[in-house]
Design a protein around this motif. Structure first.
Motif, PDB file in Angstrom:
ATOM      1  N   ARG A   1       0.845  -1.188   0.000  1.00  0.00           N
ATOM      2  CA  ARG A   1       0.000   0.000   0.000  1.00  0.00           C
ATOM      3  C   ARG A   1       0.886   1.246   0.000  1.00  0.00           C
ATOM      4  O   ARG A   1       1.695   1.457   0.901  1.00  0.00           O
ATOM      5  CB  ARG A   1      -0.891   0.003   1.227  1.00  0.00           C
ATOM      6  N   THR A   2       0.739   2.052  -1.033  1.00  0.00           N
ATOM      7  CA  THR A   2       1.482   3.295  -1.171  1.00  0.00           C
ATOM      8  C   THR A   2       0.499   4.446  -1.267  1.00  0.00           C
ATOM      9  O   THR A   2      -0.716   4.245  -1.332  1.00  0.00           O
ATOM     10  CB  THR A   2       2.356   3.265  -2.443  1.00  0.00           C
ATOM     11  N   LEU A   3       1.002   5.663  -1.295  1.00  0.00           N
ATOM     12  CA  LEU A   3       0.116   6.820  -1.470  1.00  0.00           C
ATOM     13  C   LEU A   3      -0.625   6.743  -2.801  1.00  0.00           C
ATOM     14  O   LEU A   3      -1.816   7.043  -2.877  1.00  0.00           O
ATOM     15  CB  LEU A   3       0.913   8.122  -1.385  1.00  0.00           C
TER      16      LEU A   3
ATOM     17  N   SER B   1      -1.386   4.016  -4.562  1.00  0.00           N
ATOM     18  CA  SER B   1      -2.413   2.976  -4.557  1.00  0.00           C
ATOM     19  C   SER B   1      -3.602   3.379  -3.678  1.00  0.00           C
ATOM     20  O   SER B   1      -4.743   3.082  -4.015  1.00  0.00           O
ATOM     21  CB  SER B   1      -1.834   1.649  -4.080  1.00  0.00           C
ATOM     22  N   THR B   2      -3.340   4.067  -2.580  1.00  0.00           N
ATOM     23  CA  THR B   2      -4.428   4.545  -1.721  1.00  0.00           C
ATOM     24  C   THR B   2      -5.286   5.556  -2.467  1.00  0.00           C
ATOM     25  O   THR B   2      -6.519   5.510  -2.393  1.00  0.00           O
ATOM     26  CB  THR B   2      -3.866   5.172  -0.437  1.00  0.00           C
ATOM     27  N   PHE B   3      -4.638   6.465  -3.176  1.00  0.00           N
ATOM     28  CA  PHE B   3      -5.388   7.462  -3.940  1.00  0.00           C
ATOM     29  C   PHE B   3      -6.212   6.808  -5.048  1.00  0.00           C
ATOM     30  O   PHE B   3      -7.363   7.171  -5.274  1.00  0.00           O
ATOM     31  CB  PHE B   3      -4.454   8.514  -4.540  1.00  0.00           C
TER      32      PHE B   3
ATOM     33  N   GLN C   1      -7.413   3.789  -5.079  1.00  0.00           N
ATOM     34  CA  GLN C   1      -8.490   2.968  -4.539  1.00  0.00           C
ATOM     35  C   GLN C   1      -9.586   3.798  -3.879  1.00  0.00           C
ATOM     36  O   GLN C   1     -10.756   3.436  -3.945  1.00  0.00           O
ATOM     37  CB  GLN C   1      -7.935   1.972  -3.514  1.00  0.00           C
ATOM     38  N   GLN C   2      -9.219   4.890  -3.226  1.00  0.00           N
ATOM     39  CA  GLN C   2     -10.180   5.713  -2.496  1.00  0.00           C
ATOM     40  C   GLN C   2      -9.874   7.198  -2.702  1.00  0.00           C
ATOM     41  O   GLN C   2      -9.457   7.899  -1.782  1.00  0.00           O
ATOM     42  CB  GLN C   2     -10.124   5.393  -1.003  1.00  0.00           C
TER      43      GLN C   2
ATOM     44  N   THR D   1     -11.896   9.839  -0.253  1.00  0.00           N
ATOM     45  CA  THR D   1     -11.422   9.772   1.124  1.00  0.00           C
ATOM     46  C   THR D   1     -10.016  10.354   1.241  1.00  0.00           C
ATOM     47  O   THR D   1      -9.712  11.094   2.180  1.00  0.00           O
ATOM     48  CB  THR D   1     -11.427   8.312   1.616  1.00  0.00           C
ATOM     49  N   PHE D   2      -9.172  10.042   0.284  1.00  0.00           N
ATOM     50  CA  PHE D   2      -7.799  10.546   0.288  1.00  0.00           C
ATOM     51  C   PHE D   2      -7.786  12.067   0.256  1.00  0.00           C
ATOM     52  O   PHE D   2      -7.083  12.710   1.039  1.00  0.00           O
ATOM     53  CB  PHE D   2      -7.033   9.976  -0.915  1.00  0.00           C
TER      54      PHE D   2
ATOM     55  N   TYR E   1      -9.087  13.577   3.610  1.00  0.00           N
ATOM     56  CA  TYR E   1      -8.056  13.518   4.644  1.00  0.00           C
ATOM     57  C   TYR E   1      -6.963  14.546   4.390  1.00  0.00           C
ATOM     58  O   TYR E   1      -6.476  15.196   5.321  1.00  0.00           O
ATOM     59  CB  TYR E   1      -7.432  12.124   4.724  1.00  0.00           C
TER      60      TYR E   1
END
Length: 120
Positions: free
Chosen positions: A85-87, A89-91, A93-94, A97-98, A101
């Motif tokens: 999980r990287t920034l 991949s987080t961005f 996927q979501q 929400t990213f 936050y």
């Protein structure tokens, strides 16, 4: 009196078990202490015989080097498979929400810094 071999603070359970197995395999007598109910003690592995400390440290250093290489290889494999999980991949996927936050972080930082800059 015993000799401190390894502090167990933030040591994963699997690593702890492997160290105990290593000490058992080489017939090194040891005992464990825990942090206690209030957490003021020291969780650690101690050797009964101070004369065995050098041998135990050599074994532990070799084990730690092998473990580091194994963990690094596992990380590289997971990274190449896209499982880490990287920034980015987080961005991907979501994204909503990213961004929320990120805006919350920027807002809190702005509220914290503005009084010191005199821009209120």
């Amino acid at each position: 009196m015993g000799a401190l071999l390894l502090r167990l603070k933030n040591v994963p359970e699997d690593e702890y078990q492997e160290v105990c197995d290593l000490l058992d395999a080489h017939d090194l007598a040891y005992y464990e202490t825990n942090a206690g109910f209030w957490g003021v003690g020291m969780a650690a592995i101690w050797l009964y015989d101070v004369d065995q400390l050098a041998k135990a440290q050599d074994l532990l250093n070799e084990y730690m080097q092998n473990r580091q290489m194994k963990m690094q290889a596992d990380y590289e494999k997971a990274l190449s498979n896209g499982e880490v999980r990287t920034l980015r991949s987080t961005f991907s996927q979501q994204p909503v929400t990213f961004v929320l936050y990120l805006l919350a972080i920027v807002g809190i930082l702005a509220l914290s810094v503005l009084p010191f800059l005199g821009l209120n």
